[in-house]
Write an enzyme that holds these catalytic residues in place. Structure first.
Site, short mmCIF file in Angstrom:
data_model
loop_
_atom_site.label_atom_id
_atom_site.label_comp_id
_atom_site.label_asym_id
_atom_site.label_seq_id
_atom_site.Cartn_x
_atom_site.Cartn_y
_atom_site.Cartn_z
N ARG A 172 32.12 20.05 43.76
CA ARG A 172 31.01 20.37 44.48
C ARG A 172 29.62 20.25 43.40
O ARG A 172 29.90 20.45 42.20
CB ARG A 172 30.59 21.31 45.64
CG ARG A 172 31.35 22.74 45.25
CD ARG A 172 30.63 23.28 44.17
NE ARG A 172 29.09 23.63 44.23
CZ ARG A 172 28.50 23.91 42.97
NH1 ARG A 172 28.94 24.03 42.05
NH2 ARG A 172 27.06 23.90 43.43
N GLY A 173 28.44 19.97 44.10
CA GLY A 173 27.35 19.80 43.19
C GLY A 173 26.90 18.37 42.88
O GLY A 173 27.54 17.63 42.67
N ALA A 174 25.59 18.24 43.19
CA ALA A 174 25.41 16.79 43.21
C ALA A 174 25.78 15.98 42.17
O ALA A 174 26.41 14.93 42.47
CB ALA A 174 23.67 16.73 43.50
N ARG A 231 30.53 12.73 51.27
CA ARG A 231 29.61 13.81 51.51
C ARG A 231 28.04 13.28 51.60
O ARG A 231 27.94 12.12 50.93
CB ARG A 231 29.32 14.99 50.43
CG ARG A 231 30.75 15.92 50.45
CD ARG A 231 30.30 17.01 49.61
NE ARG A 231 29.34 18.15 50.39
CZ ARG A 231 28.85 19.07 49.44
NH1 ARG A 231 29.41 19.32 48.36
NH2 ARG A 231 28.04 20.08 50.09
N GLN A 242 28.12 29.93 46.64
CA GLN A 242 28.09 29.42 45.48
C GLN A 242 27.33 30.38 44.18
O GLN A 242 27.69 30.26 43.17
CB GLN A 242 26.88 28.03 45.52
CG GLN A 242 27.83 26.86 46.19
CD GLN A 242 27.45 26.87 47.34
OE1 GLN A 242 27.34 27.93 48.02
NE2 GLN A 242 27.51 25.76 48.13
N ASP A 284 19.46 18.11 45.37
CA ASP A 284 20.38 17.02 45.90
C ASP A 284 19.91 15.85 46.16
O ASP A 284 20.76 14.76 46.00
CB ASP A 284 21.39 17.61 47.07
CG ASP A 284 22.15 18.76 46.86
OD1 ASP A 284 21.66 19.89 46.83
OD2 ASP A 284 23.43 18.49 46.61
N ASN A 327 17.88 20.37 48.92
CA ASN A 327 18.75 21.40 48.27
C ASN A 327 19.41 22.33 49.15
O ASN A 327 19.33 22.33 50.03
CB ASN A 327 17.78 22.17 47.04
CG ASN A 327 18.66 22.82 45.93
OD1 ASN A 327 19.74 22.11 45.52
ND2 ASN A 327 18.50 23.95 45.78
N LYS A 328 20.32 23.35 48.59
CA LYS A 328 21.00 24.10 49.31
C LYS A 328 20.34 24.93 50.34
O LYS A 328 19.11 25.37 49.82
CB LYS A 328 21.94 25.00 48.33
CG LYS A 328 22.92 25.97 48.88
CD LYS A 328 23.85 25.47 49.82
CE LYS A 328 24.35 24.13 49.05
NZ LYS A 328 25.13 23.33 50.21
C1 LIG Z 1 22.77 20.53 40.17
S1 LIG Z 1 23.72 20.84 41.71
C2 LIG Z 1 22.66 20.39 43.12
C3 LIG Z 1 23.06 21.18 44.42
O1 LIG Z 1 24.31 20.96 44.87
C4 LIG Z 1 24.71 22.23 45.65
O2 LIG Z 1 25.28 21.71 46.74
P1 LIG Z 1 26.98 21.94 47.10
O3 LIG Z 1 27.30 23.16 46.46
O4 LIG Z 1 27.04 21.89 48.61
O5 LIG Z 1 27.87 20.73 46.59
C5 LIG Z 1 23.56 22.89 45.73
O6 LIG Z 1 22.75 22.38 46.44
C6 LIG Z 1 22.86 22.44 44.41
O7 LIG Z 1 21.61 22.94 44.17
#
Ligand SMILES: CSC[C@H]1O[C@H](OP(=O)(O)O)[C@H](O)[C@@H]1O
Length: 357
Positions: free
Chosen positions: A52-54, A95, A204, A245, A255-256
């Site tokens: 996960r993570g953009a 996603r 996270q 994101d 963002n989150k």
């Molecule tokens: C550089 S990470 C960007 C972003 O992705 C994360 O979401 P997820 O854990 O649901 O994939 C989070 O929003 C981060 O800030």
């Protein structure tokens, strides 16, 4: 080129023409690497947040296209280009919010289109995916440097910073975006402590960011999300540093979930809000954040902790992203440069620049 070996933490490993992903659902208790042989496994890994993570899901999807090409060329060498289209669609649908996923697949689709139908596509597509991966690492190292300079420009409230979710090596090709700035600031002895929001429901912050900071020896103080305002009020925190994101043409930031309220709290307590993201996160095709699809995930993520059901039988809302309006963003740090108070005019100029690295 940035060799992976210089980066202490990584979530994605392309080794001997195979894709390995660190299962982030098991961290920090277990470090389990999962090998993905087929594109279907990559789609499921993104959906289930094994990765996960953009930026990380964009890079992973790019490798997924190479795996799909290997499969399709082996099964039907005369029509692999037609067959791979459904794999590209499945990857893109895995996603909805992080634009990096669509951005990476757009790059890979261009490569697919440019290949001859009778040419084995695996090697050139794997090489291009690898290039996307390494470019992200280089962008993060540069953004770390640029963001640390912004951070040093104003520490009136003290030498602590706060972060939300995980925008670290685990969310990117390595080094991190927000955590990349924090790593660089720590190395330059600019900061003393990182206040980490646990970031319910997926945690996270407490599971991933705390784990990365511990590995780097960077002092961290973990707190529940609802303590963030109190911590800003009672601690020497000059900056809230987060990832993104999707950033729209007017500078709104998805963002989150929890970032929006944190931005309001930071403003009230005089801390700066720094958003750190590569330009692959900027979506100039959307005018404002109102147009962003904000992912809703399963209610069990809210109702259950460690597979134990803790919530009563009630309706559950589980939006996992929110939108911070541009006017709450003090600085946007990208690999093409830094913008103070992002707006459409500045973003258009930024996007027209070549990358600085
Ligand atoms: C550089 S990470 C960007 C972003 O992705 C994360 O979401 P997820 O854990 O649901 O994939 C989070 O929003 C981060 O800030």
């Amino acid at each position: 080129m940035t060799p992976d070996s210089t980066l202490k933490v990584k979530a994605i490993d392309w080794r001997e023409e195979e894709l390995y992903l660190l299962d982030q659902r098991l961290l920090p208790q277990q470090e389990v690497w999962v090998k993905c042989n087929r594109v279907e496994e990559v789609v499921e890994a993104i959906k289930a947040m094994l990765v996960r993570g953009a930026p990380a899901i964009g890079i992973t999807a790019a490798y997924g296209v190479a795996l799909a090409a290997r499969q399709r060329f082996a099964e039907q060498p005369q029509s692999w280009k037609e067959a791979i289209q459904e794999d590209l669609a499945a990857l893109e649908a895995s996603r909805p919010t992080a634009v990096n996923l669509a951005w990476a697949l757009k790059q890979m689709r261009r490569q697919v289109d440019a290949l001859k139908s009778d040419q084995n596509p695996f090697a050139p597509l794997a090489a291009f995916a690898r290039a996307i991966h390494q470019a992200d690492q280089e962008a993060n190292l540069l953004m770390g440097k640029l963001g640390a300079e912004v951070l040093a420009s104003n520490q009136d409230h003290g030498r602590d910073v706060m972060t939300h979710c995980n925008a670290g090596a685990l969310a990117t090709g390595g080094y991190g975006t927000a955590l990349g700035v924090i790593r660089a600031a720590w190395d330059k002895k600019l900061i003393e402590r990182v206040h980490v929001n646990e970031t319910r429901p997926w945690l996270q912050g407490s599971r991933l960011t705390a784990w990365e900071l511990e590995k780097e020896g960077i002092p961290a103080l973990l707190h529940v999300d609802s303590a963030a305002a109190h911590q800003l009020k009672t601690h020497p925190i000059s900056w809230v540093v987060v990832g993104a994101d999707r950033i729209t043409a007017n500078g709104d930031v998805a963002n989150k979930i929890g970032t929006y309220q944190l931005a309001i709290q930071a403003l009230h307590h005089g801390a700066g809000l720094m958003v750190v993201a590569p330009t692959s996160t900027i979506d100039m095709e959307l005018e404002t954040g109102d147009e962003i699809t904000l992912e809703e995930r399963d209610a069990d993520e809210v109702l259950c902790v460690a597979d134990q059901r803790i919530g009563a039988e009630v309706a559950v809302a589980n939006p996992v992203f929110d939108v911070t309006p541009a006017d709450l963003v003090d600085y946007l740090v990208t690999e093409k440069g830094v913008i103070h108070r992002p707006d459409k005019e500045q973003l258009e100029k930024l996007m027209s620049r070549k990358s600085m690295h």
